[in-house]
Design an enzyme around this catalytic site. Structure first.
Site, PDB file in Angstrom:
ATOM      1  N   ASP A 120     -57.348  -4.776  10.156  1.00  0.00           N
ATOM      2  CA  ASP A 120     -56.987  -6.399   9.916  1.00  0.00           C
ATOM      3  C   ASP A 120     -57.971  -6.961  10.355  1.00  0.00           C
ATOM      4  OD1 ASP A 120     -54.550  -8.402  11.448  1.00  0.00           O
ATOM      5  OD2 ASP A 120     -55.361  -9.144  10.228  1.00  0.00           O
ATOM      6  N   ASP A 296     -59.011 -12.524   5.017  1.00  0.00           N
ATOM      7  CA  ASP A 296     -57.725 -11.671   6.310  1.00  0.00           C
ATOM      8  C   ASP A 296     -58.023 -10.538   5.542  1.00  0.00           C
ATOM      9  OD1 ASP A 296     -54.278 -12.370   7.875  1.00  0.00           O
ATOM     10  OD2 ASP A 296     -56.109 -11.270   7.870  1.00  0.00           O
TER      11      ASP A 296
HETATM   12  C1  LIG Z   1     -47.908  -6.961   5.523  1.00  0.00           C
HETATM   13  C2  LIG Z   1     -46.825  -6.444   4.834  1.00  0.00           C
HETATM   14  N1  LIG Z   1     -46.437  -6.953   3.726  1.00  0.00           N
HETATM   15  O1  LIG Z   1     -45.168  -6.232   3.284  1.00  0.00           O
HETATM   16  C3  LIG Z   1     -45.203  -5.052   4.296  1.00  0.00           C
HETATM   17  C4  LIG Z   1     -44.853  -4.013   3.961  1.00  0.00           C
HETATM   18  C5  LIG Z   1     -46.717  -4.637   4.692  1.00  0.00           C
HETATM   19  C6  LIG Z   1     -46.562  -4.157   5.989  1.00  0.00           C
HETATM   20  N2  LIG Z   1     -45.197  -4.183   6.713  1.00  0.00           N
HETATM   21  C7  LIG Z   1     -44.041  -5.108   6.254  1.00  0.00           C
HETATM   22  C8  LIG Z   1     -45.523  -4.108   8.205  1.00  0.00           C
HETATM   23  C9  LIG Z   1     -46.636  -5.751   8.876  1.00  0.00           C
HETATM   24  C10 LIG Z   1     -46.546  -6.976   9.365  1.00  0.00           C
HETATM   25  C11 LIG Z   1     -47.527  -7.347   9.503  1.00  0.00           C
HETATM   26  N3  LIG Z   1     -47.995  -6.393   8.911  1.00  0.00           N
HETATM   27  N4  LIG Z   1     -48.070  -4.919   8.115  1.00  0.00           N
HETATM   28  C12 LIG Z   1     -49.840  -6.458   9.002  1.00  0.00           C
HETATM   29  C13 LIG Z   1     -50.725  -7.068  10.249  1.00  0.00           C
HETATM   30  N5  LIG Z   1     -49.427  -8.429   9.803  1.00  0.00           N
HETATM   31  C14 LIG Z   1     -50.003  -9.666   9.740  1.00  0.00           C
HETATM   32  C15 LIG Z   1     -51.769  -9.447  10.064  1.00  0.00           C
HETATM   33  C16 LIG Z   1     -52.840 -10.297   9.710  1.00  0.00           C
HETATM   34  N6  LIG Z   1     -53.495 -10.851   9.917  1.00  0.00           N
HETATM   35  N7  LIG Z   1     -52.084 -12.060   8.581  1.00  0.00           N
HETATM   36  C17 LIG Z   1     -50.546 -11.227   9.067  1.00  0.00           C
HETATM   37  N8  LIG Z   1     -49.731 -10.993   9.868  1.00  0.00           N
HETATM   38  C18 LIG Z   1     -48.636  -8.161  10.100  1.00  0.00           C
END
Ligand SMILES: Cc1noc(C)c1CN(C)Cc1cc2n(n1)CCN(c1cc(N)ncn1)C2
Length: 411
Positions: A120, A296
Site C-alpha cells: 500500500d 495509492d
Molecule cells: C480495499 C478493498 N476493497 O474491496 C475489498 C475486498 C478490499 C479489501 N478489504 C475490504 C479490506 C481492506 C480495506 C482496506 N484495505 N483492505 C487496504 C487498506 N485500505 C486502504 C488503503 C489506502 N491506501 N487507502 C484507502 N484504504 C482499506
C-alpha cells in the site's frame, strides 16, 4: 595477475604432486578416470563459469595472501566497490476480487512464515493478522506467530492504530523481525501484530495485512515511530526506488532497487513528489486542468475533482450519479471512453497515461448485471485526489525515494 581459474589449477597441481611424493596417499580417484600407477591421480580443473575476473579484487587477494597492506590507490578503488549498494528484490502482485486489491507473498521470521500482504503506497504500517488477533476476527487468514520465530523481538511498550479512507481500521502491538520481499531482506523490521481488525479486514479472507510503502513520517507506531520496509531497505538497494507494475485481472510485479526496462514501452516521464503529507503526492494534467493527488496502490478506484468526473461521464449515455450507490453508475453494456492524464508536462510534453475505458467499467452494482459502478469517482467526500489501482494498472510506475519523484510509463 592470477584469475580464479589459474589459481584452482595451480592448487590442484600442487596437491597431486604432493600426493605422488607420499606413497600410499590416496586423494580419491575422481569418477571417470583410471590410473595404472597406484600413487597418482588426475583431477580435472573446472573453471568457475560464474567468476568474473576483476583486477583490483585479484590484487587485493594477492596482498591478503601474503599479508601485505593494500596500497592507498587500491584501498580507494575497493572501498568504492565494497560500499556500492547491491540489493534488489522482485515479487509478484496477484489481483483479488476483480482487481479490488493486489496481494504479494512476504516472508516474516525464522523459520520464514509467508503471508499474503496488500502493498500500500498510501500508508506506512506493515501490519499482519497474528496469533494476537482475536479468533472471532480471524476468518481463514494466514497469521504471523512471533513465538515461533527465533528472530522475533517484542518492541516493548510499542503500539499502533491505523484507520483508512474507507473507514476500515486495525491496531495492536509491535515486534521486530526479519522480513523478506522477493529475495530482499530487512532484519529488525517493525512487524505490527494486530490485536484488533475491523470487519472489512475480517471478511477479506485472502489478505493477511498490509505492507506500507508511503513515507515513514505517517507510520502510526507509538511512542517511537518505525520505518517502512522500503525505508529500511533503501540504503542497501542498487537504486533508491521501487516500481509498481500492476495488471488488469493478471499478476503484476513490484521490483525493489532497479528498473526493468522490459516492463514498459517508450520513455518514463518523471514528476516531483510532494511527501509533506507522507504520501506519494504529485500533479497531473487532465484535459488541461492540473490535478494534485496521490499514487495509492491501496485504493482500488480513481477519485478526482467533480468537474473532471462529471465531464467524463457526460460522454456516456445513461450515466448518472446515484445516491443509493454513492457514486456514478451507467448501463453495463456502455462503451466507456478511455481516460487519460499527463504527467511531467512542463516543456517536454511529459507523458500521457491512458486508462482503457474497460477499466472504468469497474463492477456491476447488483446481481442483475444491468447497472455498473464506475472506476472513476468524485473526490469531493475525501478531500484529496487519489490515483488508485484503476490508474496504476494502466502504467509502469517508478516510486523514486532517493530523488523524491514519480516516473510513469506506458506498457
Ligand atoms: C480495499 C478493498 N476493497 O474491496 C475489498 C475486498 C478490499 C479489501 N478489504 C475490504 C479490506 C481492506 C480495506 C482496506 N484495505 N483492505 C487496504 C487498506 N485500505 C486502504 C488503503 C489506502 N491506501 N487507502 C484507502 N484504504 C482499506
Amino acid at each position: 595477475m592470477q584469475t580464479f581459474g589459474t589459481f584452482l589449477v595451480s592448487l590442484v597441481a600442487a596437491s597431486s604432486a604432493l600426493a605422488a611424493s607420499i606413497p600410499g596417499t590416496r586423494i580419491g580417484t575422481p569418477a571417470g578416470t583410471t590410473s595404472q600407477r597406484t600413487n597418482s591421480v588426475s583431477i580435472p580443473a573446472i573453471r568457475n563459469p560464474n567468476f568474473r575476473a576483476h583486477g583490483p579484487l585479484a590484487q587485493a587477494k594477492a596482498h591478503r595472501k601474503f599479508g601485505k597492506p593494500l596500497p592507498a590507490d587500491l584501498e580507494r578503488v575497493l572501498s568504492k566497490i565494497w560500499s556500492s549498494k547491491r540489493d534488489s528484490g522482485s515479487v509478484t502482485a496477484s489481483p483479488r476480487q476483480q482487481d479490488t486489491e493486489y496481494l504479494c507473498p512476504v516472508q516474516i521470521g525464522s523459520p520464514a512464515q509467508t503471508l499474503p500482504l496488500d502493498f500500500d503506497t498510501g500508508s506506512s504500517d506493515l501490519w499482519v493478522f497474528s496469533t494476537d488477533t482475536p479468533r472471532s476476527e480471524v476468518n481463514g487468514q494466514t497469521v504471523y506467530d512471533a513465538s515461533s520465530s527465533s528472530s522475533a523481538k517484542r518492541l516493548s511498550g510499542a503500539t499502533w492504530k491505523i484507520s483508512y479512507g474507507d473507514g476500515s481500521s486495525s491496531s495492536g502491538i509491535v515486534y521486530l523481525d526479519t522480513v523478506t520481499v522477493g529475495g530482499l531482506t530487512v532484519s529488525r523490521q517493525a512487524v505490527e501484530a494486530a490485536k484488533q481488525v475491523s470487519s472489512s479486514f475480517s471478511r477479506d479472507t485472502s489478505s493477511s495485512g498490509l505492507l506500507g510503502l508511503a513515507f515513514s513520517s505517517i507510520n502510526t507506531v507509538s511512542p517511537n515511530q518505525q520505518k517502512t520496509f522500503f525505508d529500511n531497505a533503501m540504503p542497501h538497494l542498487d537504486a533508491p526506488l521501487f516500481t509498481a507494475d500492476l495488471k488488469h485481472n493478471a499478476d503484476g510485479r513490484y521490483n525493489f532497487g532497479y528498473i526493468d526496462k522490459s516492463a514498459y514501452t517508450g520513455s518514463i516521464s518523471y514528476t516531483p513528489v510532494d511527501n509533506s503529507q507522507g504520501f506519494w503526492g504529485f500533479t497531473a494534467t487532465v484535459d488541461g486542468t492540473d490535478v494534485t493527488g496521490i499514487a495509492d496502490t491501496g485504493t482500488t478506484l480513481i477519485y478526482l475533482p467533480d468537474s473532471i468526473v462529471t465531464s467524463y461521464y457526460s460522454q456516456v449515455s445513461g450515466a448518472r450519479y446515484d445516491s443509493s450507490n454513492a457514486g456514478y453508475i451507467f448501463p453495463c453494456g456502455s462503451s466507456m471512453p478511455d481516460f487519460s492524464f499527463n504527467v511531467g508536462g512542463g516543456g517536454g510534453g511529459g507523458g500521457t497515461v491512458t486508462v482503457p475505458g474497460s477499466y472504468v467499467n469497474f463492477a456491476p452494482t447488483d446481481q442483475t448485471g444491468q447497472t455498473c459502478f464506475g472506476g472513476l469517482q468524485s473526490d469531493s467526500s475525501i478531500g484529496i485526489s487519489i490515483f488508485g489501482d484503476i490508474a496504476l494498472k494502466a502504467a509502469f510506475v517508478v516510486f523514486d525515494g532517493g530523488n523524491k519523484q514519480l516516473g510513469w510509463a506506458a506498457k
